[in-house]
Every structure is written in structure tokens, then in C-alpha cells.
Write a protein that holds these residues in place. Structure first.
Motif, short mmCIF file in Angstrom:
data_model
loop_
_atom_site.label_atom_id
_atom_site.label_comp_id
_atom_site.label_asym_id
_atom_site.label_seq_id
_atom_site.Cartn_x
_atom_site.Cartn_y
_atom_site.Cartn_z
N ILE A 56 -7.34 -9.45 0.90
CA ILE A 56 -7.03 -8.66 2.25
C ILE A 56 -5.74 -8.06 2.29
O ILE A 56 -5.17 -7.11 2.62
CB ILE A 56 -7.48 -9.28 3.38
N SER A 57 -4.65 -9.27 1.97
CA SER A 57 -3.25 -8.93 1.93
C SER A 57 -2.90 -8.06 0.93
O SER A 57 -2.08 -6.99 1.18
CB SER A 57 -2.37 -10.31 1.81
N LEU A 58 -3.31 -8.00 -0.18
CA LEU A 58 -3.30 -6.99 -1.19
C LEU A 58 -3.62 -5.69 -0.88
O LEU A 58 -2.95 -4.65 -0.90
CB LEU A 58 -4.07 -7.32 -2.43
N LEU A 59 -4.67 -5.37 -0.09
CA LEU A 59 -5.35 -4.12 0.28
C LEU A 59 -4.41 -3.47 1.36
O LEU A 59 -4.33 -2.54 1.37
CB LEU A 59 -6.75 -4.23 0.80
N PHE A 60 -4.18 -4.34 2.61
CA PHE A 60 -3.33 -3.86 3.61
C PHE A 60 -1.61 -4.02 3.47
O PHE A 60 -1.06 -3.11 4.12
CB PHE A 60 -3.67 -4.57 4.76
N GLY A 61 -1.21 -4.95 2.64
CA GLY A 61 0.12 -4.72 2.30
C GLY A 61 0.79 -5.49 3.29
O GLY A 61 2.14 -5.45 3.63
N TRP A 62 -0.01 -6.41 4.07
CA TRP A 62 0.55 -7.02 5.46
C TRP A 62 0.02 -8.47 5.28
O TRP A 62 -1.18 -8.82 5.07
CB TRP A 62 -0.09 -6.39 6.60
#
Length: 71
Positions: free
Chosen positions: A49-55
Motif C-alpha cells: 500500500i505504501s508503494l502504491l500511494f508513496g505515503w
């Protein structure tokens, strides 16, 4: 939600996320503890999820940003 992850950080999280999620799903009988298997799967999913959103919420609360500032 402002991005706080550098592209290299995102790539590393992607690899970690795929490895941990894959291990949790396809571990066979290697892990005998279902709770540990679920926790490993959640850790992998959160990295994806962090990979997808960059956050990253942990970085956000700690005030850390590896994203390059644009001038």
C-alpha cells in the motif's frame, strides 16, 4: 496526503511487500502459527500500500520524509 517516500524507498517496499505477502500466502507448512502468518501478511500488504500511494503513515507521524523536495 503528501507523498513522503523516495522512489528507491518505494521500490524497496515493493520488493519487501511482495516477498512477505507471498511468503504468508504460499508458505505451505513452514509456519505452524496462524497468527504469525497473518501478521507477516499484514506487514507485506502495508508495504505494498505504501508503494502504491508513496505515503507512509509511520514516516508521517515521525516527521520523516525521504521524498526529494522540488525547488
Amino acid at each position: 496526503m503528501k507523498k513522503n517516500l523516495h522512489p528507491l524507498d518505494r521500490a524497496i517496499r515493493g520488493v519487501v511487500g511482495i516477498v512477505f505477502t507471498g511468503f504468508a500466502v504460499f508458505n505451505g507448512d513452514y509456519l505452524q502459527e496462524p497468527i504469525l502468518e497473518v501478521l507477516i501478511g499484514i506487514f507485506g500488504a502495508l508495504n505494498l500500500i505504501s508503494l502504491l500511494f508513496g505515503w507512509c503513515p509511520v514516516y508521517h507521524f515521525a516527521g520523516i520524509s525521504t521524498e526529494k523536495s522540488k525547488k
